[in-house]
Design an enzyme around this catalytic site. Structure first.
Site, PDB file in Angstrom:
ATOM      1  N   GLN A   1       0.849  -1.190   0.000  1.00 40.25           N
ATOM      2  CA  GLN A   1       0.000   0.000   0.000  1.00 40.25           C
ATOM      3  C   GLN A   1       0.882   1.237   0.000  1.00 40.25           C
ATOM      4  OE1 GLN A   1      -2.728   0.484   3.319  1.00 40.25           O
ATOM      5  NE2 GLN A   1      -2.770   2.705   2.978  1.00 40.25           N
TER       6      GLN A   1
ATOM      7  N   CYS B   1      -6.118   1.778   2.891  1.00 35.23           N
ATOM      8  CA  CYS B   1      -6.048   0.439   3.487  1.00 35.23           C
ATOM      9  C   CYS B   1      -7.374  -0.311   3.415  1.00 35.23           C
ATOM     10  CB  CYS B   1      -5.533   0.507   4.922  1.00 35.23           C
ATOM     11  SG  CYS B   1      -6.457   1.627   5.999  1.00 35.23           S
TER      12      CYS B   1
ATOM     13  N   HIS C   1      -6.429   1.366  11.013  1.00 33.23           N
ATOM     14  CA  HIS C   1      -5.841   0.714   9.843  1.00 33.23           C
ATOM     15  C   HIS C   1      -6.555  -0.612   9.591  1.00 33.23           C
ATOM     16  CE1 HIS C   1      -2.682  -0.082   6.923  1.00 33.23           C
ATOM     17  NE2 HIS C   1      -2.413  -1.247   7.495  1.00 33.23           N
TER      18      HIS C   1
ATOM     19  N   ASP D   1      -1.308  -7.150   5.161  1.00 32.26           N
ATOM     20  CA  ASP D   1      -1.271  -5.732   5.521  1.00 32.26           C
ATOM     21  C   ASP D   1      -0.351  -5.052   4.522  1.00 32.26           C
ATOM     22  OD1 ASP D   1      -0.731  -3.226   6.590  1.00 32.26           O
ATOM     23  OD2 ASP D   1      -0.292  -3.939   8.611  1.00 32.26           O
TER      24      ASP D   1
END
Length: 224
Positions: A86, A92, A163, A178
C-alpha cells in the site's frame, strides 16, 4: 508527494455496494462480526472467505510485544497468496478488500470484463510493489473509492490512525495481509472451515495490546 485518499468507513453496506459495483456478485458480501467468542462467531454466515480487522494500529507497540509476534516460519509465503503493498495514504480499506477478494478468487465468480475481473488479470504476474504502483495510477478504482467514501454515515477525514488488515486462508495457512508490511505474515495452519475462528484468535491477541481503545471493527466476507 504521497497520494492520499479519504478513508473508507467500516460499514458492510458501504463496502458491499463498493465491490458489487466493480464486478463482485451479490451472493458474496461483508457482514459485521459482533464478538470474538464462539457464540458470536457462530452467527456469521458461512462460508467465510476472509476476515477484515480495523483497529488503531501502532507498529512500535506491536514490534515490542511478544503477543503480537506471528508464527515464525522459515518458508516463503505460498506463491498462491495474492498480496500488494500500500503506497496510497488511507487506501487500506480498499487494499483490504483487494486482498480479501484476491485470495478467494476461486470461490467468487467475478463478472466477466468487470473492473475486478480485469484488475486481477492485469496484476496476476506483478510483484507486490508493481501492484501498488498499478493501483496508484488506476483512476477507475480511485473514483469508485471516492464514491464509497461519500456513501458512509460519518464524515470522512484525513489523519486517522485506524488501519485495515485482512486475514485469509491460502494453502492451509492463515495469512495476515497488511499493505504496510513487505510481505504476508503466516499465523500457522488453518482451513476454509476454521478461518473465522483462527483469525479471531489472532485478533484477540492483537486487541489485547489496545485495551485502552474500543475503536475497532471486525467484518467477515461470506458467501451467501
Amino acid at each position: 508527494m504521497v497520494k492520499r485518499w479519504l478513508p473508507l468507513e467500516a460499514n458492510p453496506d458501504v463496502m458491499n455496494q463498493f465491490m458489487w459495483g466493480l464486478g463482485v456478485p451479490e451472493d458474496v458480501g461483508f457482514c459485521d462480526v459482533y464478538g470474538l467468542d464462539g457464540e458470536m462467531l457462530a452467527m456469521v454466515p458461512q462460508p467465510v472467505l476472509a476476515v477484515i480487522l480495523l483497529y488503531p494500529q501502532d507498529r512500535i507497540k506491536e514490534s515490542q510485544s511478544s503477543t503480537a509476534s506471528p508464527v515464525e516460519t522459515k518458508q516463503e509465503p505460498s506463491k498462491k497468496v495474492y498480496f500488494t503493498r500500500q503506497t496510497i495514504g488511507n487506501a487500506c480499506g480498499t487494499v483490504g478488500i483487494i486482498h480479501a477478494l484476491g485470495n478467494a478468487a476461486s470461490k467468487i465468480k467475478l463478472g466477466e470484463g468487470s473492473y475486478f475481473d480485469r484488475f486481477y488479470k492485469q496484476t496476476a504476474d506483478m510483484d507486490p510493489v508493481q501492484r501498488a504502483a498499478f493501483l496508484e495510477e488506476d483512476q477507475e478504482m480511485e473514483d469508485a473509492h471516492s464514491v464509497a467514501v461519500s456513501a458512509g454515515d460519518t464524515e470522512a477525514k484525513d489523519g486517522v490512525i485506524e488501519h485495515y488488515i485482512c486475514f485469509s486462508c491460502v494453502d492451509g495457512e492463515l495469512y495476515e495481509l497488511d499493505g504496510g508490511n513487505s510481505r504476508p505474515i503466516s499465523h500457522g495452519p488453518s482451513s476454509p472451515d476454521t478461518l473465522l475462528q483462527d483469525a479471531a484468535k489472532v485478533i484477540k491477541g492483537r486487541l489485547a495490546l489496545y485495551s485502552e481503545s474500543n475503536n475497532f471493527n471486525v467484518m467477515a466476507l461470506s458467501g451467501r
